[in-house]
Design an enzyme around this catalytic site. Structure first.
Site, mmCIF file in Angstrom:
data_model
loop_
_atom_site.group_PDB
_atom_site.id
_atom_site.type_symbol
_atom_site.label_atom_id
_atom_site.label_comp_id
_atom_site.label_asym_id
_atom_site.label_seq_id
_atom_site.Cartn_x
_atom_site.Cartn_y
_atom_site.Cartn_z
ATOM 1 N N GLU A 158 0.901 -1.451 0.326
ATOM 2 C CA GLU A 158 0.010 -0.008 -0.055
ATOM 3 C C GLU A 158 0.712 1.095 0.051
ATOM 4 O OE1 GLU A 158 -2.595 -0.522 3.364
ATOM 5 O OE2 GLU A 158 -3.739 -2.239 2.606
ATOM 6 N N GLU A 263 -6.029 -10.752 -1.657
ATOM 7 C CA GLU A 263 -6.960 -10.793 -0.369
ATOM 8 C C GLU A 263 -8.237 -10.565 -0.712
ATOM 9 O OE1 GLU A 263 -5.582 -7.316 2.049
ATOM 10 O OE2 GLU A 263 -3.413 -7.918 1.676
HETATM 11 C C1 XIL Z 1 -6.171 -6.678 8.274
HETATM 12 C C2 XIL Z 1 -6.562 -7.818 9.024
HETATM 13 O O1 XIL Z 1 -7.323 -8.643 8.670
HETATM 14 C C3 XIL Z 1 -6.944 -7.332 10.632
HETATM 15 O O2 XIL Z 1 -7.013 -8.486 11.332
HETATM 16 C C4 XIL Z 1 -6.059 -6.523 11.150
HETATM 17 O O3 XIL Z 1 -6.589 -6.036 12.001
HETATM 18 C C5 XIL Z 1 -5.776 -5.222 10.246
HETATM 19 O O4 XIL Z 1 -5.187 -5.843 9.165
HETATM 20 N N1 XIL Z 1 -4.820 -4.960 3.559
HETATM 21 C C6 XIL Z 1 -3.800 -5.694 4.183
HETATM 22 C C7 XIL Z 1 -4.132 -6.605 5.308
HETATM 23 O O5 XIL Z 1 -2.825 -5.546 3.619
HETATM 24 O O6 XIL Z 1 -2.858 -6.582 6.084
HETATM 25 C C8 XIL Z 1 -5.256 -6.089 6.236
HETATM 26 O O7 XIL Z 1 -5.602 -7.074 7.196
HETATM 27 C C9 XIL Z 1 -6.551 -5.594 5.228
HETATM 28 C C10 XIL Z 1 -6.181 -4.552 4.320
#
Ligand code: XIL
Length: 373
Positions: A158, A263
């Site tokens: 990101e 994701e």
């Molecule tokens: C999220 C997790 O799912 C949560 O448990 C945590 O509290 C915050 O992060 N983008 C990403 C992930 O790259 O690492 C994130 O995961 C969601 C958004």
């Protein structure tokens, strides 16, 4: 004669129907074998086996895993001289025991990183050289520990704003634009065989997609190895369009990098935050209007979710030469981060398995896309 032929025909027909049934895939990893690996982000309860049901689904259905949290900086490296590898070790062991493609998530991000990383003993921001040194030590230690075992790393997560410019994180402010190249270089030095990924959300939108393309080209021009772009895919029933999805995958393919759908989840709840964002810091107040399915998901939405998943998987399959991996962000709806983001305490239904661990219609719809029609 006619009856004999007729009954033969019936026998053949029935046999082929049963044969087709016997061949029909029953697992995600089996269905897409030869096209791409299919995975899930796993939490500690799942990979330690405490959540036996969750662990069971992961073992049965998936051939790749990503750690939802345990490899993030604040978990694995909470203090300057302290690394806590206990859970990360168990994560990797779980993947190995089950012969999975093990992903590392993530090395350099502006979230879930302790503030001390950027400061000296007096609380002042570090110099460029000192922060680079700290970043290198972290990458060398973490990637080095799992060398040859974690096959793919989300190196930078990101780094871009919605308009495609670089996010003003402390990484950028202190080190400058080449923090990204340095991170990839350090990761490559720590494990030359590992696949290296740039991972981000809403890259389906044109400005951010262009920013990602520029970022990749910039690394390539310097000879920095980058294997793939991670298209996070925290998406909704309506965004992005199938055309946008296709254009995104094709644009990255043209650069010669692979695409990991890294994701995936599909939010069916009313939109509370900006379209496409997955900024984990967003926190919107709970309002009953934002939580319409607290007592269960209506069938119409269940079907819409199934249709949407099927359309997306058809696109992934069409681009299987470039899409190497599809990873869901969670196993069952009950585990999903979307129950608490961007609004805390909602009932969310973004995945293929329901709160009881049962496959949803979307699961069958996804499997069906793998059956030749
Ligand atoms: C999220 C997790 O799912 C949560 O448990 C945590 O509290 C915050 O992060 N983008 C990403 C992930 O790259 O690492 C994130 O995961 C969601 C958004």
């Amino acid at each position: 004669m006619t009856t004999k032929l007729g009954s033969m025909f019936l026998t053949v027909l029935l046999a082929s129907v049963f044969a087709a049934r016997a061949d029909a895939p029953t697992t995600l990893k089996g269905a897409f074998q030869g096209s791409f690996v299919v995975g899930a982000a796993v939490n500690a309860a799942q990979f330690t086996g405490k959540d036996t049901r969750g662990a069971g689904i992961v073992k049965e259905q998936f051939n790749t895993i990503t750690p939802e949290n345990v490899l993030k900086w604040e978990h694995v490296h909470p203090q300057l001289d302290t690394y806590t590898f206990d859970l990360a070790d168990q994560y990797v062991a779980f993947g190995e025991q089950n012969h999975m493609f093990i992903v590392g998530h993530n090395l350099v991000w502006h979230n879930q990183v302790p503030d001390w990383v950027f400061r000296d003993d007096h609380g002042n921001l570090l110099t460029r050289d000192l922060l680079l040194k700290r970043m290198q030590d972290h990458i060398r230690t973490v990637v080095g520990r799992y060398k040859g075992r974690i096959k793919s790393w989300d190196v930078v997560n990101e780094a871009l704003n919605e308009d495609g410019t670089l996010r003003q994180s402390l990484w950028l402010k202190i080190i400058g634009e080449d923090y990204i190249a340095k991170a990839f270089q350090y990761a490559h030095e720590a494990d030359p065989q590992a696949e290296l990924t740039y991972n981000d959300y809403s890259v389906e939108n044109e400005p951010k997609r262009k920013g990602t393309i520029a970022l990749v080209k910039n690394l390539q021009a310097q000879g920095i190895p980058i294997t793939s772009v991670g298209v996070q895919s925290h998406i909704s029933l309506t965004w992005p369009s199938i055309d946008q999805e296709e254009a995104t995958i094709s644009a990255f393919a043209k650069l010669g990098v692979k695409v990991a759908i890294s994701e995936l989840d599909i939010d069916v709840l009313p939109r509370a935050a900006m379209q496409g964002t997955a900024d984990v810091k967003t926190n919107i107040k709970l309002d009953p209007k934002l939580n319409p399915y607290a007592d269960g998901l209506p069938d119409s939405v269940q079907q819409a979710l199934a249709k949407r998943y099927a359309e997306l998987f058809a696109v992934y399959l069409k681009h299987r030469d470039v899409v190497t991996r599809v990873t869901f962000w969670g196993v069952t709806d009950g585990d999903s981060w979307l129950n608490n983001w961007p609004v805390r305490g909602r009932s969310s239904y973004p995945l293929l398995f329901d709160r009881a661990g049962q496959p949803k219609p979307a699961f069958q719809a996804v499997l069906q896309t793998a059956v030749p029609h």
